[in-house]
Design an enzyme around this catalytic site. Structure first.
Site, mmCIF file in Angstrom:
data_model
loop_
_atom_site.group_PDB
_atom_site.id
_atom_site.type_symbol
_atom_site.label_atom_id
_atom_site.label_comp_id
_atom_site.label_asym_id
_atom_site.label_seq_id
_atom_site.Cartn_x
_atom_site.Cartn_y
_atom_site.Cartn_z
ATOM 1 N N GLY A 198 0.599 -10.393 -0.347
ATOM 2 C CA GLY A 198 -0.059 -10.468 -1.655
ATOM 3 C C GLY A 198 0.633 -9.526 -2.633
ATOM 4 O O GLY A 198 0.959 -8.392 -2.275
ATOM 5 N N ARG B 250 3.934 -15.227 2.249
ATOM 6 C CA ARG B 250 3.562 -14.828 3.612
ATOM 7 C C ARG B 250 4.316 -15.784 4.529
ATOM 8 O O ARG B 250 4.154 -16.993 4.415
ATOM 9 C CB ARG B 250 2.046 -14.938 3.816
ATOM 10 C CG ARG B 250 1.278 -13.945 2.965
ATOM 11 C CD ARG B 250 -0.194 -13.920 3.328
ATOM 12 N NE ARG B 250 -0.870 -12.838 2.644
ATOM 13 C CZ ARG B 250 -1.481 -12.955 1.472
ATOM 14 N NH1 ARG B 250 -1.520 -14.107 0.860
ATOM 15 N NH2 ARG B 250 -2.060 -11.910 0.915
ATOM 16 N N ASP C 289 0.180 -4.675 5.375
ATOM 17 C CA ASP C 289 0.180 -4.704 6.842
ATOM 18 C C ASP C 289 1.117 -5.778 7.425
ATOM 19 O O ASP C 289 1.936 -5.495 8.295
ATOM 20 C CB ASP C 289 -1.273 -4.937 7.281
ATOM 21 C CG ASP C 289 -1.430 -4.838 8.764
ATOM 22 O OD1 ASP C 289 -1.489 -3.705 9.261
ATOM 23 O OD2 ASP C 289 -1.462 -5.899 9.427
ATOM 24 N N THR D 116 -0.318 -2.805 -1.863
ATOM 25 C CA THR D 116 -1.425 -3.751 -1.702
ATOM 26 C C THR D 116 -2.652 -3.220 -2.421
ATOM 27 O O THR D 116 -2.983 -2.037 -2.286
ATOM 28 C CB THR D 116 -1.778 -4.022 -0.220
ATOM 29 O OG1 THR D 116 -3.069 -4.656 -0.162
ATOM 30 C CG2 THR D 116 -1.819 -2.771 0.633
ATOM 31 N N ASP E 245 -5.509 -3.705 -1.699
ATOM 32 C CA ASP E 245 -6.564 -3.381 -0.724
ATOM 33 C C ASP E 245 -6.543 -1.905 -0.319
ATOM 34 O O ASP E 245 -7.535 -1.393 0.202
ATOM 35 C CB ASP E 245 -6.406 -4.243 0.537
ATOM 36 C CG ASP E 245 -6.665 -5.715 0.272
ATOM 37 O OD1 ASP E 245 -7.113 -6.045 -0.845
ATOM 38 O OD2 ASP E 245 -6.431 -6.536 1.180
ATOM 39 N N ASP F 114 -5.306 -0.512 2.180
ATOM 40 C CA ASP F 114 -5.813 -0.448 3.555
ATOM 41 C C ASP F 114 -4.739 -0.077 4.588
ATOM 42 O O ASP F 114 -4.910 -0.351 5.775
ATOM 43 C CB ASP F 114 -6.465 -1.785 3.936
ATOM 44 C CG ASP F 114 -5.501 -2.964 3.852
ATOM 45 O OD1 ASP F 114 -4.405 -2.808 3.285
ATOM 46 O OD2 ASP F 114 -5.843 -4.045 4.362
ATOM 47 N N ARG G 127 -10.009 -8.392 1.911
ATOM 48 C CA ARG G 127 -10.331 -9.320 3.001
ATOM 49 C C ARG G 127 -10.930 -8.608 4.210
ATOM 50 O O ARG G 127 -11.885 -9.072 4.808
ATOM 51 C CB ARG G 127 -9.059 -10.068 3.412
ATOM 52 C CG ARG G 127 -9.384 -11.311 4.167
ATOM 53 C CD ARG G 127 -8.242 -12.214 4.509
ATOM 54 N NE ARG G 127 -6.916 -11.852 4.078
ATOM 55 C CZ ARG G 127 -6.051 -12.714 3.550
ATOM 56 N NH1 ARG G 127 -6.414 -13.954 3.344
ATOM 57 N NH2 ARG G 127 -4.836 -12.339 3.236
ATOM 58 N N GLY H 78 -20.994 2.519 -11.583
ATOM 59 C CA GLY H 78 -22.399 2.907 -11.394
ATOM 60 C C GLY H 78 -23.201 1.764 -10.814
ATOM 61 O O GLY H 78 -24.280 1.412 -11.318
HETATM 62 O O1 F6P Z 1 -3.220 -8.768 -1.006
HETATM 63 C C1 F6P Z 1 -4.444 -8.587 -0.413
HETATM 64 C C2 F6P Z 1 -5.378 -9.632 -0.894
HETATM 65 O O2 F6P Z 1 -5.470 -9.556 -2.294
HETATM 66 C C3 F6P Z 1 -6.742 -9.560 -0.265
HETATM 67 O O3 F6P Z 1 -7.590 -8.648 -0.866
HETATM 68 C C4 F6P Z 1 -7.194 -10.971 -0.417
HETATM 69 O O4 F6P Z 1 -8.145 -11.297 0.545
HETATM 70 C C5 F6P Z 1 -5.943 -11.748 -0.184
HETATM 71 O O5 F6P Z 1 -4.894 -10.912 -0.574
HETATM 72 C C6 F6P Z 1 -5.875 -13.041 -0.920
HETATM 73 O O6 F6P Z 1 -4.712 -13.696 -0.563
HETATM 74 P P1 F6P Z 1 -4.132 -14.999 -1.234
HETATM 75 O O7 F6P Z 1 -3.252 -14.564 -2.337
HETATM 76 O O8 F6P Z 1 -3.364 -15.659 -0.154
HETATM 77 O O9 F6P Z 1 -5.279 -15.803 -1.749
#
Ligand code: F6P
Length: 328
Positions: A18, A79, A110, A132, A134, A136, A178, A192
């Site tokens: 992403g 991906r 990841d 990312t 996220d 994460d 996700r 808030g």
């Molecule tokens: O890059 C991470 C993310 O934005 C997640 O938060 C989300 O679930 C996912 O990618 C969405 O992926 P796609 O672009 O394949 O819809």
């Protein structure tokens, strides 16, 4: 340009998974830092697929001009299922050899780092940069894109609050993430929120959402903002449960991919620039199989194998503060 006294003459750079605001700033930094050391840079397009298919072009100083301020990625991203296979990885290795690439900088999350790990096991030097929204990746406190995405979500939710307040409604907003609730928690604190749902929490829906709305009502509030991380469930399901359990009819907004676009914030531009510089520094000094990270505020790197084995839990301090903010 400095004289290149080391053995590394040519590296590749790619973005994968992403996209995240600041990826372009990272690409630019890799190119500029490499050229500064006398290293040539090849841009690999469309993530790991570009290495498999030989989809690349040379990047010079000018080709990365005026991209530090642009969202998305000029290298495109993808991906790659094929890269998960041994055959795909062999094709990528062959492309690296054909191009004479002595190292790859892979910018992503990841999945990108799992690809980097696989490639480095095939003898190619790889360094990862965490990008990312996220946030994460466990081995780093910060991933490029998080700050911009959070600010985009905050801006949208502030607007939603205006109309929710006028109509005395409940808003259920789904933010990306996700598998992780870092973005939801951070955004929830910033707007808030009445309640925040993250996948990492063990609390019941009753405690986490219903009781919070009830308390807010008892305290005289007539509009409510519920922030849901994508990984904690669908905002539509959350809204339905709220309606079924306390007869409030929420409006649902799924922020979606809007969070991944836009002009990167200062934090994302500067972090990306610093990380790009450090990634090149590692490769130029013969390093490989590393992820550039920020730990306790310090720019450093960890072994990809170690980095990928760590789990990033929710920030407990932020969660405790949120409990206090939403518990009245
Ligand atoms: O890059 C991470 C993310 O934005 C997640 O938060 C989300 O679930 C996912 O990618 C969405 O992926 P796609 O672009 O394949 O819809």
């Amino acid at each position: 340009m400095k004289e290149n006294r080391n053995a590394v003459r040519r590296i590749g750079v790619l973005t994968s998974g992403g996209d995240a605001p600041g990826m372009n700033a990272a690409v630019r930094a890799v190119v500029r830092a490499a050229i500064f050391r006398g290293i040539e840079v090849i841009g690999i397009r469309r993530g790991w697929n570009g290495l498999i298919n030989g989809d690349f072009s040379r990047l010079d100083e000018k080709s990365v001009a005026h991209i530090i301020n642009r969202g998305g990625t000029i290298l495109y991203t993808a991906r790659s299922e094929e890269f998960r296979t041994e055959e795909g990885q062999q094709k990528a290795v062959a492309t690296c050899k054909m191009l004479g690439l002595q190292g790859i900088v892979a910018i992503g999350g990841d999945g990108t780092f799992r690809g980097a790990q696989a490639l480095s096991k095939h003898g190619i030097c790889v360094v990862g940069i965490p990008g990312t929204i996220d946030n994460d990746i466990a081995c780093t406190n910060y991933c490029i894109g998080f700050d911009t995405a959070a600010n985009t979500a905050i801006e949208c939710i502030d607007k939603l609050r205006d109309t929710m307040q006028s109509h005395e409604r409940c808003s259920v907003v789904e933010v990306m993430g996700r598998h992780a609730g870092h973005l939801a928690l951070y955004v929830g604190l910033a707007v808030g929120a009445t309640a925040v749902l993250v996948p990492e929490s063990n609390e019941s829906f009753e405690e986490e959402v219903i009781e919070k709305i009830r308390n807010a009502r008892l305290n005289g509030f007539t509009h409510y903002m519920v922030v849901v991380a994508e990984g904690a469930g669908s905002a539509f399901d959350v809204a339905k449960r709220i309606k079924d359990e306390i007869a409030i009819d929420p409006r649902v907004t799924v922020l979606g991919h809007i969070q991944r676009g836009g002009t990167p914030s200062a934090r994302d531009r500067v972090t990306a620039t610093r990380m790009g510089y450090h990634a090149v520094d590692i490769l130029a000094n013969g390093g490989t199989n590393k992820i550039v990270c920020i730990r306790n505020g310090v720019m450093c790197s960890v072994d990809i194998d170690v980095g990928l084995s760590e789990q990033k839990g929710i920030d407990q301090e932020e969660f405790t503060v949120l409990e206090a903010m939403t518990g009245i």
